[in-house]
Scaffold this motif. Structure first.
Motif, short mmCIF file in Angstrom:
data_model
loop_
_atom_site.label_atom_id
_atom_site.label_comp_id
_atom_site.label_asym_id
_atom_site.label_seq_id
_atom_site.Cartn_x
_atom_site.Cartn_y
_atom_site.Cartn_z
N ALA A 94 7.71 7.36 0.21
CA ALA A 94 7.47 6.94 -1.06
C ALA A 94 5.94 7.63 -1.35
N PHE A 95 5.21 7.91 -0.29
CA PHE A 95 3.74 8.68 -0.41
C PHE A 95 4.23 9.82 -0.85
N LEU A 96 4.92 10.73 -0.28
CA LEU A 96 5.33 11.96 -0.74
C LEU A 96 5.82 12.13 -2.01
N ASP B 7 4.91 14.73 -6.18
CA ASP B 7 5.78 14.62 -7.19
C ASP B 7 7.15 15.25 -6.93
N LEU B 8 7.83 14.94 -5.66
CA LEU B 8 8.94 15.37 -5.16
C LEU B 8 10.00 14.30 -5.80
N SER B 9 11.26 14.86 -5.74
CA SER B 9 12.40 14.12 -5.88
C SER B 9 12.65 13.32 -4.50
N ASP C 9 -0.91 10.55 7.24
CA ASP C 9 -2.16 11.36 7.31
C ASP C 9 -1.57 12.73 8.51
N MET C 10 -1.07 12.16 9.56
CA MET C 10 -0.61 13.14 10.32
C MET C 10 0.40 14.16 10.04
N PHE C 11 1.54 13.19 9.10
CA PHE C 11 2.39 14.04 8.42
C PHE C 11 1.90 15.14 7.41
#
Length: 76
Positions: A17-19, A24-26, A60-62
């Motif tokens: 969800a954060f991504l 703005d990714l699918s 944040d690590m991601f």
């Protein structure tokens, strides 16, 4: 599904969800990035205990992994 697996799944859902929101990714793109990441491997490895951390911390690590191609964790 046991409690550890539930925590892992909830964190994974949060990161996806954060991504989607931040980049703005699918849904498919975000899920692919998460499920093929090093951080996901560590999150789902019970030995690391990463699943006990908060979603924002793991995200944040991601993001560091996305930027640097590897996990960067500050040492204290």
């Amino acid at each position: 599904m046991n409690k550890k697996e539930q925590l892992m799944e909830y964190i994974t859902q949060d990161i996806v969800a954060f991504l989607i929101e931040d980049y703005d990714l699918s849904m498919d793109e975000a899920m692919h990035k998460v499920y093929t990441s090093e951080i996901y491997g560590k999150l789902t490895d019970e030995e690391t205990g990463l699943y006990l951390q908060g979603s924002a911390y793991i995200y944040d690590m991601f993001k560091e992994e996305l930027s640097n191609g590897q996990i960067v964790q500050a040492e204290y």
